[in-house]
Design an enzyme around this catalytic site. Structure first.
Site, PDB file in Angstrom:
ATOM      1  N   GLY A  47       0.697  -1.174   0.006  1.00  0.00           N
ATOM      2  CA  GLY A  47       0.187  -0.097  -0.150  1.00  0.00           C
ATOM      3  C   GLY A  47       0.935   1.267   0.001  1.00  0.00           C
ATOM      4  O   GLY A  47       1.958   1.201   0.065  1.00  0.00           O
ATOM      5  N   ASP A  48       0.014   2.371  -0.095  1.00  0.00           N
ATOM      6  CA  ASP A  48       0.533   3.715  -0.238  1.00  0.00           C
ATOM      7  C   ASP A  48       1.402   4.098   1.144  1.00  0.00           C
ATOM      8  O   ASP A  48       2.445   4.625   0.993  1.00  0.00           O
ATOM      9  CB  ASP A  48      -0.399   4.615  -0.237  1.00  0.00           C
ATOM     10  CG  ASP A  48      -0.255   5.888  -1.126  1.00  0.00           C
ATOM     11  OD1 ASP A  48       0.655   5.695  -2.021  1.00  0.00           O
ATOM     12  OD2 ASP A  48      -0.648   6.873  -0.714  1.00  0.00           O
ATOM     13  N   ASP A  95      -4.674 -13.917   2.190  1.00  0.00           N
ATOM     14  CA  ASP A  95      -5.783 -13.240   2.030  1.00  0.00           C
ATOM     15  C   ASP A  95      -6.485 -13.047   3.498  1.00  0.00           C
ATOM     16  O   ASP A  95      -6.582 -14.373   4.224  1.00  0.00           O
ATOM     17  CB  ASP A  95      -6.704 -14.251   1.253  1.00  0.00           C
ATOM     18  CG  ASP A  95      -8.320 -14.056   1.298  1.00  0.00           C
ATOM     19  OD1 ASP A  95      -8.774 -12.933   1.920  1.00  0.00           O
ATOM     20  OD2 ASP A  95      -8.958 -14.766   0.613  1.00  0.00           O
ATOM     21  N   VAL A  96      -6.518 -11.974   4.050  1.00  0.00           N
ATOM     22  CA  VAL A  96      -6.631 -11.815   5.613  1.00  0.00           C
ATOM     23  C   VAL A  96      -8.210 -12.520   5.953  1.00  0.00           C
ATOM     24  O   VAL A  96      -8.413 -12.647   7.155  1.00  0.00           O
ATOM     25  CB  VAL A  96      -6.754 -10.511   5.832  1.00  0.00           C
ATOM     26  CG1 VAL A  96      -5.561  -9.909   5.927  1.00  0.00           C
ATOM     27  CG2 VAL A  96      -7.888  -9.581   5.159  1.00  0.00           C
ATOM     28  N   ASP A 106      -1.401   8.262  15.758  1.00  0.00           N
ATOM     29  CA  ASP A 106      -1.535   9.407  15.368  1.00  0.00           C
ATOM     30  C   ASP A 106      -0.477  10.268  14.831  1.00  0.00           C
ATOM     31  O   ASP A 106       0.405  10.680  15.907  1.00  0.00           O
ATOM     32  CB  ASP A 106      -2.318  10.490  16.278  1.00  0.00           C
ATOM     33  CG  ASP A 106      -2.866  11.648  15.867  1.00  0.00           C
ATOM     34  OD1 ASP A 106      -2.201  12.434  15.214  1.00  0.00           O
ATOM     35  OD2 ASP A 106      -4.043  11.762  16.016  1.00  0.00           O
ATOM     36  N   HIS A 107       0.020  10.387  13.522  1.00  0.00           N
ATOM     37  CA  HIS A 107       1.173  10.626  13.226  1.00  0.00           C
ATOM     38  C   HIS A 107       1.519  12.158  13.786  1.00  0.00           C
ATOM     39  O   HIS A 107       2.666  12.530  13.547  1.00  0.00           O
ATOM     40  CB  HIS A 107       1.427  10.717  11.758  1.00  0.00           C
ATOM     41  CG  HIS A 107       0.811  11.527  10.924  1.00  0.00           C
ATOM     42  ND1 HIS A 107      -0.544  11.575  10.483  1.00  0.00           N
ATOM     43  CD2 HIS A 107       1.382  12.606  10.072  1.00  0.00           C
ATOM     44  CE1 HIS A 107      -0.728  12.518   9.662  1.00  0.00           C
ATOM     45  NE2 HIS A 107       0.394  13.352   9.594  1.00  0.00           N
ATOM     46  N   GLU A 116      -4.629  22.411   4.300  1.00  0.00           N
ATOM     47  CA  GLU A 116      -4.022  21.790   3.266  1.00  0.00           C
ATOM     48  C   GLU A 116      -4.374  22.403   1.666  1.00  0.00           C
ATOM     49  O   GLU A 116      -5.288  22.793   1.869  1.00  0.00           O
ATOM     50  CB  GLU A 116      -4.387  20.174   3.284  1.00  0.00           C
ATOM     51  CG  GLU A 116      -4.188  19.470   4.502  1.00  0.00           C
ATOM     52  CD  GLU A 116      -4.267  18.125   4.235  1.00  0.00           C
ATOM     53  OE1 GLU A 116      -3.625  17.416   3.862  1.00  0.00           O
ATOM     54  OE2 GLU A 116      -5.527  17.626   4.808  1.00  0.00           O
ATOM     55  N   HIS A 125      -5.834  14.410  15.163  1.00  0.00           N
ATOM     56  CA  HIS A 125      -4.813  15.414  14.910  1.00  0.00           C
ATOM     57  C   HIS A 125      -5.400  16.625  15.792  1.00  0.00           C
ATOM     58  O   HIS A 125      -4.492  17.290  16.575  1.00  0.00           O
ATOM     59  CB  HIS A 125      -4.554  15.652  13.567  1.00  0.00           C
ATOM     60  CG  HIS A 125      -4.164  14.629  12.588  1.00  0.00           C
ATOM     61  ND1 HIS A 125      -3.397  13.168  13.068  1.00  0.00           N
ATOM     62  CD2 HIS A 125      -4.560  14.293  11.461  1.00  0.00           C
ATOM     63  CE1 HIS A 125      -3.433  12.355  12.140  1.00  0.00           C
ATOM     64  NE2 HIS A 125      -3.898  12.851  11.192  1.00  0.00           N
ATOM     65  N   LYS A 171      -0.691  25.297   2.621  1.00  0.00           N
ATOM     66  CA  LYS A 171      -0.106  24.077   3.609  1.00  0.00           C
ATOM     67  C   LYS A 171       0.243  24.605   5.055  1.00  0.00           C
ATOM     68  O   LYS A 171       1.403  25.457   4.876  1.00  0.00           O
ATOM     69  CB  LYS A 171       0.658  23.390   2.889  1.00  0.00           C
ATOM     70  CG  LYS A 171       1.014  22.034   3.947  1.00  0.00           C
ATOM     71  CD  LYS A 171       0.165  20.854   3.861  1.00  0.00           C
ATOM     72  CE  LYS A 171       0.627  19.778   4.896  1.00  0.00           C
ATOM     73  NZ  LYS A 171      -0.370  19.006   5.425  1.00  0.00           N
TER      74      LYS A 171
END
Ligand code: BG6
Length: 518
Positions: A30-31, A103-104, A195-196, A234, A258, A363
């Site tokens: 994934g991304d 496959d989850v 929580d970045h 943003e 956030h 931003k």
């Protein structure tokens, strides 16, 4: 305006090397894995913070082999890494990466994954210490956790931890269900909810600015502070995330986590000790004191908006409803502004204004502490021109802070001008939020992760607002992409005699009453 600038250089890190472990990454194709996690692991490795003994087992549905996975890891780090792959070390780093297709929904696949992990552990002589990272669609979180248990993968000799990405539920009820599922497998202390924003340098610095400077703490209350403003704007729009964002909107995507985290960091009491539970206890108390709005009160205190077509960086952009996979009549909010109150002795009566939105003019993530005005009839303020002192903490993009003071304009008798004392963190190539957070989780430090009581209290605050949005009790205002959000967000502050301070480097919007020269 005069500006005094203090710039600090990189301060050598004081971090300890992580203990040996296997990092089992769900969502490895994934991304998030590509943009953030692989680069973060490599930066930790290059900064000598990864242990000698580690392995990464990537898990996703796609079927490919270790060699292909390692190529993907390399190209992700080449593209997104703070530190680019280096000729001599990269091969040694990446040979510790393995891949298993799963496959989850298939329990048999978990059994095979367990075999694979055990094989890697044996091959690299690793202790059975496992860090599971779920970087995948949230509807799989519960299923994966339960399968970790039924397959025996969650059984270890040393420690095991689970890092889980947001969103943690979409309301209190679903968050409880998810939490109960996770708790069937992991203890609360083993669950690291990311929580970045809590990994951001300047968000972590709020604590230090407050508690390591004797000049702030005596003023950090309703006697000296008039209001607090927190902006996270943003420039990007919804991009290709409509399938997630349509169901989430700015309230669940940014406010529930956030924005409230930043409110907590600004408003918390000094912890009794600088240890993780003491700090988190104080943060939770802020949420307990956060005034919860009834449906009627939401109307007067919360503004929601959605972007329409506009111009960003000189280029025309589409409105939200024209974006791919967005319903043509979507009422999902891409902007939220709100007035919050923390009903405790320190903060009674001080509005905390928050705003966040997509496709806005700049931003920026900033916290502005506006100190109280001087008495109006003082000598220096006879014509009411004297601006308030402001402490501005810049989280993003340019880390730093400034303190706006008033001083005499040199060469004049009585002209008072604002002077800004600037501190800019010119640490180039400083560690990314994910590096700090991954390292903390590897080391068992959950200070900057969200505890269950924080999550549940945040939902208790957000749920009535979401309900008022859902029932359309709160109007959906439009704002042109590239602007600072709907007019109603300005009016929210004007009603209190306040105005949004423009973010660093921006001119005040025409409608802003009190122009700030910063
Ligand atoms: C994420 C949200 O959590 O934070 C995104 O899901 C948002 O919608 C992002 O773009 C903003 O993070 P940052 O670090 O760029 O401010």
């Amino acid at each position: 305006m005069t500006t005094a600038t203090v710039t600090v250089g990189a301060v050598p890190g004081t971090h300890q090397v992580a203990p040996p472990h296997t990092f089992i990454l769900f969502g490895a194709t994934g991304d998030l894995a590509h943009r953030k996690l692989f680069p973060a692991l490599y930066s930790l490795y290059m900064d000598k913070l990864m242990p000698e003994q580690f392995a990464v087992v990537g898990v996703a549905r796609t079927d490919f082999d270790d060699a292909h996975f390692r190529d993907e890891v390399r190209s992700a780090i080449e593209k997104f890494g703070r530190i680019k792959p280096d000729k001599t070390t990269f091969a040694k780093f990446v040979e510790r990466f393995f891949y298993k297709s799963v496959d989850v929904n298939n329990p048999e696949d978990f059994r095979k994954l367990k075999e694979r992990v055990e094989q890697v552990e044996k091959q690299l002589d690793l202790p059975k210490q496992r860090l599971f990272y779920l970087a995948m669609a949230p509807n799989f979180f519960g299923t994966v956790a339960l399968s970790l248990k039924s397959s025996g993968l969650s059984e270890v000799d040393g420690w095991r931890r689970l890092i889980i990405e947001k969103p943690f539920g979409r309301d209190l009820e679903s968050a409880r269900v998810l939490n109960n599922e996770l708790r069937q497998v992991f203890e609360e202390e083993e669950i690291y909810r990311i929580d970045h924003y809590l990994g951001k340098e300047m968000v972590q610095n709020i604590e230090v600015i407050r508690f390591a400077n004797s000049i702030f703490e005596p003023l950090w209350n309703n006697r000296s502070i008039a209001n607090v403003q927190i902006t996270s704007s943003e420039v990007v729009g919804v991009e290709d995330r409509a399938s997630y964002y349509e169901k989430s909107g700015a309230l669940r995507d940014m406010v529930q986590n956030h924005m409230l985290q930043m409110v907590m960091m600004v408003a918390m009491e000094p912890p009794s000790r600088l240890n993780m539970e003491a700090i988190r206890d104080e943060k939770v108390k802020v949420l307990r004191s956060l005034r919860r709005y009834t449906l009627d009160e939401v109307m007067g205190n919360v503004v929601r908006g959605q972007y329409t077509a506009g111009t960003i960086n000189g280029k025309p952009v589409k409105g939200y409803r024209e974006e791919p996979n967005v319903a043509p009549n979507s009422s999902t909010e891409t902007f939220v502004a709100a007035r919050l109150y923390i009903d405790n002795f320190r903060w009674a009566g001080v509005p905390f204004y928050i705003r966040t939105g997509k496709h806005m003019a700049a931003k920026a993530t900033e916290i502005v502490i506006q100190f109280r005005d001087l008495p109006k009839d003082m000598y220096f303020n006879q014509n009411g021109q004297l601006g308030p002192n402001l402490l501005r903490i810049r989280v993003n993009p340019q880390e730093g802070m400034s303190l706006l003071l008033n001083a005499k304009q040199p060469g004049t008798d009585e002209t008072v001008v604002p002077v800004s004392m600037e501190f800019s963190q010119s640490v180039t190539n400083s560690p990314e939020a994910y590096e700090r957070l991954l390292l903390d989780a590897m080391q068992g430090d959950s200070t900057f992760f969200t505890r269950w009581d924080e999550v549940s209290l945040a939902w208790k605050f957000v749920d009535p607002i979401a309900e008022a949005f859902h029932t359309h009790a709160v109007p959906l205002h439009q704002y042109a992409a590239g602007s600072w959000g709907p007019k109603a967000a300005e009016q929210l502050l004007h009603a209190d005699g306040n105005a949004w301070w423009p973010v660093h480097g921006q001119q005040p919007a025409a409608a802003v009453k009190a122009g700030n020269p910063m």
